[in-house]
Enzyme design. Structure first.
Site, PDB file in Angstrom:
ATOM      1  N   LYS A  41     -78.697-107.442  17.502  1.00 18.29           N
ATOM      2  CA  LYS A  41     -79.611-107.045  18.578  1.00 18.29           C
ATOM      3  C   LYS A  41     -78.840-107.110  19.899  1.00 18.29           C
ATOM      4  O   LYS A  41     -78.112-108.060  20.157  1.00 18.29           O
ATOM      5  CB  LYS A  41     -80.794-108.026  18.617  1.00 18.29           C
ATOM      6  CG  LYS A  41     -81.560-108.127  19.933  1.00 18.29           C
ATOM      7  CD  LYS A  41     -82.637-107.091  20.067  1.00 18.29           C
ATOM      8  CE  LYS A  41     -83.478-107.331  21.329  1.00 18.29           C
ATOM      9  NZ  LYS A  41     -84.337-108.511  21.280  1.00 18.29           N
TER      10      LYS A  41
ATOM     11  N   HIS B  67     -82.814-103.426  22.436  1.00 19.73           N
ATOM     12  CA  HIS B  67     -83.889-103.598  23.412  1.00 19.73           C
ATOM     13  C   HIS B  67     -83.664-102.549  24.493  1.00 19.73           C
ATOM     14  O   HIS B  67     -82.625-102.523  25.145  1.00 19.73           O
ATOM     15  CB  HIS B  67     -83.816-105.015  23.996  1.00 19.73           C
ATOM     16  CG  HIS B  67     -84.530-105.186  25.302  1.00 19.73           C
ATOM     17  ND1 HIS B  67     -85.725-105.858  25.412  1.00 19.73           N
ATOM     18  CD2 HIS B  67     -84.213-104.777  26.559  1.00 19.73           C
ATOM     19  CE1 HIS B  67     -86.112-105.854  26.677  1.00 19.73           C
ATOM     20  NE2 HIS B  67     -85.206-105.196  27.389  1.00 19.73           N
TER      21      HIS B  67
ATOM     22  N   HIS C 157     -90.156-106.848  14.718  1.00 22.73           N
ATOM     23  CA  HIS C 157     -89.730-107.443  15.989  1.00 22.73           C
ATOM     24  C   HIS C 157     -90.462-108.759  16.211  1.00 22.73           C
ATOM     25  O   HIS C 157     -91.539-108.798  16.808  1.00 22.73           O
ATOM     26  CB  HIS C 157     -89.991-106.487  17.154  1.00 22.73           C
ATOM     27  CG  HIS C 157     -89.309-106.891  18.427  1.00 22.73           C
ATOM     28  ND1 HIS C 157     -88.348-106.113  19.040  1.00 22.73           N
ATOM     29  CD2 HIS C 157     -89.417-108.003  19.199  1.00 22.73           C
ATOM     30  CE1 HIS C 157     -87.920-106.718  20.138  1.00 22.73           C
ATOM     31  NE2 HIS C 157     -88.565-107.872  20.251  1.00 22.73           N
TER      32      HIS C 157
ATOM     33  N   HIS D 102     -89.935-113.211  17.060  1.00 23.40           N
ATOM     34  CA  HIS D 102     -89.110-114.322  17.548  1.00 23.40           C
ATOM     35  C   HIS D 102     -89.787-115.592  17.047  1.00 23.40           C
ATOM     36  O   HIS D 102     -90.521-116.267  17.772  1.00 23.40           O
ATOM     37  CB  HIS D 102     -89.029-114.316  19.077  1.00 23.40           C
ATOM     38  CG  HIS D 102     -88.451-113.066  19.661  1.00 23.40           C
ATOM     39  ND1 HIS D 102     -87.088-112.824  19.697  1.00 23.40           N
ATOM     40  CD2 HIS D 102     -89.034-111.982  20.228  1.00 23.40           C
ATOM     41  CE1 HIS D 102     -86.869-111.644  20.258  1.00 23.40           C
ATOM     42  NE2 HIS D 102     -88.036-111.111  20.584  1.00 23.40           N
TER      43      HIS D 102
ATOM     44  N   ASP E 286     -93.238-108.318  18.823  1.00 23.43           N
ATOM     45  CA  ASP E 286     -92.691-109.242  19.824  1.00 23.43           C
ATOM     46  C   ASP E 286     -93.456-110.558  19.822  1.00 23.43           C
ATOM     47  O   ASP E 286     -93.645-111.197  20.861  1.00 23.43           O
ATOM     48  CB  ASP E 286     -92.706-108.628  21.226  1.00 23.43           C
ATOM     49  CG  ASP E 286     -91.508-109.065  22.076  1.00 23.43           C
ATOM     50  OD1 ASP E 286     -90.702-109.893  21.591  1.00 23.43           O
ATOM     51  OD2 ASP E 286     -91.384-108.604  23.212  1.00 23.43           O
TER      52      ASP E 286
END
Length: 428
Positions: free
Chosen positions: A209, A250, A88, A90, A342
């Site tokens: 996602k 999510h 996970h 970004h 994250d």
């Protein structure tokens, strides 16, 4: 002349064979270390010898012969592990520009931020990631640039923009209505989510996602309430699976987790309010939970520095501590766990700090390491490619100084990294 011709006919195959053998040797690397972790049983192999040809492992163990002419990398007393996997990330976002500040960045600038973060991530020992949500398909561009060798970074599965309802966590809820700004992945209703799923796949998504519940870092929603309906979720999942993509949802809590599992998702991201019923469903359906826990420490401590809006900080102070209590129960209940961070909510390169949190919540260091190796590779669908130091897998490996089975924080201090047989971080 006939004798000469005959001699040449006999010598040429020998020369070709010798040349081929030499070429193979020059493409062969041997990595040596004091020990190597077998992540499947959590035991050390003493000493470690790994033979690599091109980008793949051809042999690994303690009694492996070193081929003549091979290049040898001797890591001395270091401990060798498979490259780590973060499910996970970004990569194209940073805490200070992830939507909290007033500065709007162009998509080309965002992609270049991703190039910086890709290097930080792989140098931290994470040789593969699943990137789950980026505007403008910047993560797709980054993945393709890494695959082409233009950018240094981890292997990637990339989702492009995450799907979400109008006004939900995966929408843009930070602008006034007169700007009419919506997230790229916004789609409402069964027909619209089917089209949007096909659209993001069209533009390169290798994983899908979507947001099943509200979130923490978004205005006007509650992480405990569901957003997409069960029918919408089933449509997304069935269409993605039909087209060969796995699905990450999510979902912090409430009916969102349960409906996403019933819809057939491959993983639940965050799972902050997972309850006994949700844990039972996930075990029955073999759905992975990808908790993202260390971010709670960093985000709250640095909220002022990154100008986190007060309403979001207030949510974070409630949700993130609660998440650890619920995740601990899910771990104890035997819910399958895959490693995630994250990263972007906190700085890239600190991914390894997640391990210590998992251990605090009840995992052994060996189990925590498995979440980022064998478990993560299975969730990616890459168990035949990465996740362990075994024959025919990619030569993705890391080295640390100490013993992470005794002190898992060693994985916060990775000293050497190899990806696909190429050293991307020299031994320190």
């Amino acid at each position: 002349m006939k004798r000469i011709g005959l001699a040449l006919a006999l010598v040429t195959p020998l020369m070709f064979s010798a040349h081929t053998a030499f070429a193979e040797q020059t493409n062969t690397i041997v990595v040596k270390a004091a020990r190597m972790l077998n992540v499947n049983d959590g035991k050390w192999v003493f000493p470690a010898v790994v033979v690599i040809r091109n980008d793949k492992i051809v042999a690994a163990g303690s009694n492996v012969a070193v081929p003549s002419g091979a290049k040898v990398i001797d890591l001395g007393n270091k401990s060798l592990l498979p490259g780590l996997i973060d499910m996970h990330t970004h990569l194209t976002a940073d805490p200070e520009n992830a939507g909290y500040s007033v500065v709007a960045l162009s998509m080309p600038r965002v992609a270049l931020i991703g190039a910086k973060n890709a290097r930080l991530t792989v140098e931290a020992g994470f040789t593969a990631v699943r990137d789950v949500g980026a505007e403008g398909y910047t993560d797709i561009a980054l993945r393709d640039a890494i695959d082409a060798g233009d950018v240094v970074g981890p292997r990637m599965l990339a989702s492009g923009p995450a799907l979400g309802i109008t006004g939900g966590h995966c929408d843009d809820t930070m602008h006034a209505p007169e700007y009419k700004i919506s997230g790229t992945g916004v789609a409402d209703g069964v027909d619209a989510v089917m089209k949007k799923t096909r659209e993001v796949i069209k533009y390169g998504a290798s994983v899908i996602k979507f947001c099943a519940t509200g979130g923490v870092l978004s205005f006007g929603d509650d992480p405990r309430t569901s957003q997409y309906t069960l029918d919408e979720m089933k449509t997304i999942v069935s269409e993605a699976h039909r087209l060969g993509r796995k699905v990450a949802a999510h979902a912090h809590g409430g009916d969102g987790i349960k409906n996403a599992v019933l819809a057939g998702v491959d993983s639940i991201e965050h799972g902050s309010y997972i309850d006994e019923e949700g844990a039972k469903l996930m075990k029955e359906h073999k759905t992975f939970l990808v908790p993202t826990l260390y971010l709670g420490d960093w985000l709250i401590a640095n909220a002022e520095a990154i100008k986190l809006p007060l309403p979001l900080l207030e949510k974070a102070k409630v949700v993130l501590p609660d998440a650890r209590k619920h995740i601990a129960k899910a771990i104890a209940a035997g819910v399958p766990i895959a490693f995630g961070t994250d990263s972007a909510v906190y700085p890239h390169g600190l991914n390894g700090r997640e391990f210590a949190v998992l251990v605090k919540l009840g995992m052994t260091p060996a189990d925590a390491i498995r979440t980022a190796t064998v478990n993560a590779s299975k969730l990616m669908g890459w168990e035949d490619k990465v996740g362990s130091i075994d024959k025919d897998k990619f030569a993705d490996m890391i080295a640390v100084d100490g013993d992470p089975l005794k002190d898992v924080t060693e994985l916060e201090r990775v000293k050497w990294v190899m990806k696909g047989g190429k050293v991307v971080k020299a031994a320190q």
